[in-house]
Design a protein around this motif. Sequence first.
Motif, short mmCIF file in Angstrom:
data_model
loop_
_atom_site.label_atom_id
_atom_site.label_comp_id
_atom_site.label_asym_id
_atom_site.label_seq_id
_atom_site.Cartn_x
_atom_site.Cartn_y
_atom_site.Cartn_z
N GLN A 1 0.46 0.49 -8.80
CA GLN A 1 2.29 1.03 -8.96
C GLN A 1 2.44 -0.34 -9.30
N TYR B 1 7.08 0.31 -6.00
CA TYR B 1 5.92 0.25 -4.83
C TYR B 1 7.04 0.20 -4.13
N VAL C 1 1.24 -2.42 -7.12
CA VAL C 1 1.05 -2.93 -6.09
C VAL C 1 0.10 -1.33 -5.47
N HIS C 2 -0.93 -1.65 -5.61
CA HIS C 2 -1.79 -0.41 -5.70
C HIS C 2 -1.66 1.19 -6.48
N VAL D 1 1.55 -4.97 0.82
CA VAL D 1 1.02 -4.21 1.55
C VAL D 1 1.21 -5.06 2.97
N GLU E 1 0.13 -9.36 -4.24
CA GLU E 1 0.05 -8.25 -3.91
C GLU E 1 -0.33 -8.10 -2.42
N THR E 2 -1.35 -8.71 -1.47
CA THR E 2 -1.49 -8.41 -0.39
C THR E 2 -1.00 -8.70 0.77
#
Length: 526
Positions: free
Chosen positions: A213, A218, A210-211, A255, A251-252
């Motif tokens: 990481q 994360y 994620v981002h 986030v 992942e979205t």
Amino acid sequence: MQAARHLVGHAKAVHHRRFSKPIRALRRFLAENGELAETSFYDRVRHGGRGLQTTLSLEAFGVKAGLDRKGGGSEGARAAKQLDVLEAWVARGFQALGCTGHDPLLVLVDQLEQVWSSDRESDNTVIGLLLAAKRAVQTYGGAVRCVLFVRSDIYDALQFDDADKFHSDELRLEWTPEKLGEVALLRARASLGEPVSSGELWGGIFPARVHGQPADEYLFSRTLPRPRDAIQFLNLCRDAAHSRGAKRIAETDVVGATLQFSQWKLLDLAKEYLVTVPFLDRLFVLFQNTGYVVIRGAVATRLAPFTRALHSQFPSYKNALTADGVVEVLYRVGFLGVLRETGVSYAGSGQLPLQPQENEFHIHPCFRPALNAENPTGLTPFDAAPQLRRYSYSSDNTGVVAQIAGGEVRFGQSRDFELLDLLITTCQRLLRTLARAQLPGGAHNQLSEQLSALVARTVELRADPWPGDLIEYVSRAATYLDELAHRLAESGLGTARDEGIVRALVSSSELLHNEIGGHFTGYDDY
């Protein structure tokens, strides 16, 4: 009382000796005092407490004269006498059964923070419970064990003579990211009802990264180090995936859940410490829309406009509502960490208290999204595209020839390009000054990125055949440099205005404004 209830049921179910004399006496005692009925443990504790405040019937133990208020003496003395009789018979019950071949009765006590309010009376309540737990073990010869779950900040605040005797009984629970990962894996297995490996959890159920990481890194770096927070964050990610009908978390989803989780935890932190730090939620405004790096001096600057109102609302907390007091409180509750040689340390077991010389603090990653403080500083990027004028410059960008939109040719626009060149060399000089500056945290890199981006944008504009209003562009860039100086000084991240990178930014802004010929409002006018 709980041990007596345990003995009566345990004797019948395990030892088949329900009618031995101590057990018969305990069963009669429980019946006479209304303790034999199946009620919740909480209700039994409350009932037992009321009994000690008035009287208990002890006739089952051969005590004919009730130890009630008519017996004289203080309430505490009467309660002690009743307890002495009851404890003696419970001990005889354990001896009669000889409960040495199996596990002892285990009493677990949690959520003590709900009866603690940071005053002497509540301190005494928790201290009394600690002493009673140790006494129970001694009185019943190991047949009863008590485990008390006490929040570390409460336990560390307790002051009593026998505190040193508890060191061998203490077990500090430290929740590292690795241990939180184990909890997540166990919960996933229980939820799915099938074996789940770490690789299947991080890279299958959850995204691998994620981002940039690792997903577990994360997630667990953005929660306070305790299982319930980690589980809540994971469940929020799961719910985000479920809301779009997906069986795997993207992942979205993670986030998207991050901001909501951060907002929840900021509210939860204020509620958790409402009794001991009732002004905590009032402090969060000091850190909104700023960087996550916090300098001690900047706290004083931000606090100053609110000090009078806070002192009026919370007069008994005036000593804590100073810059140093606020930093101490925010560190103690886990909102701020302190930068030390080993990295950023958050309050916990084995951590030293704050030292007067410690100056740099970081907002915990858990709370940064809710506060819009996800960068080291509050510096914002330069975003000022020049306005399109009615002429464009020649493609060689010498600034000598300009063509009006209607086709008529005119000359003499080179000053605009000279301003662009001056802006580029000014920013390059600032980057060299910054290389020698000592900015804390990630402020150095962030400021370097902003200045480099401004140089790159200006170089692109220099080669653009339709650059627009360059004078306005340089003017806004000059104002931006002054804004950077202001934000650095306001955050306590730069040095004094008359030296270092702050002074260099102000001087550069002045130079550019003077070259343009406009009025410079400057740092002092903020």
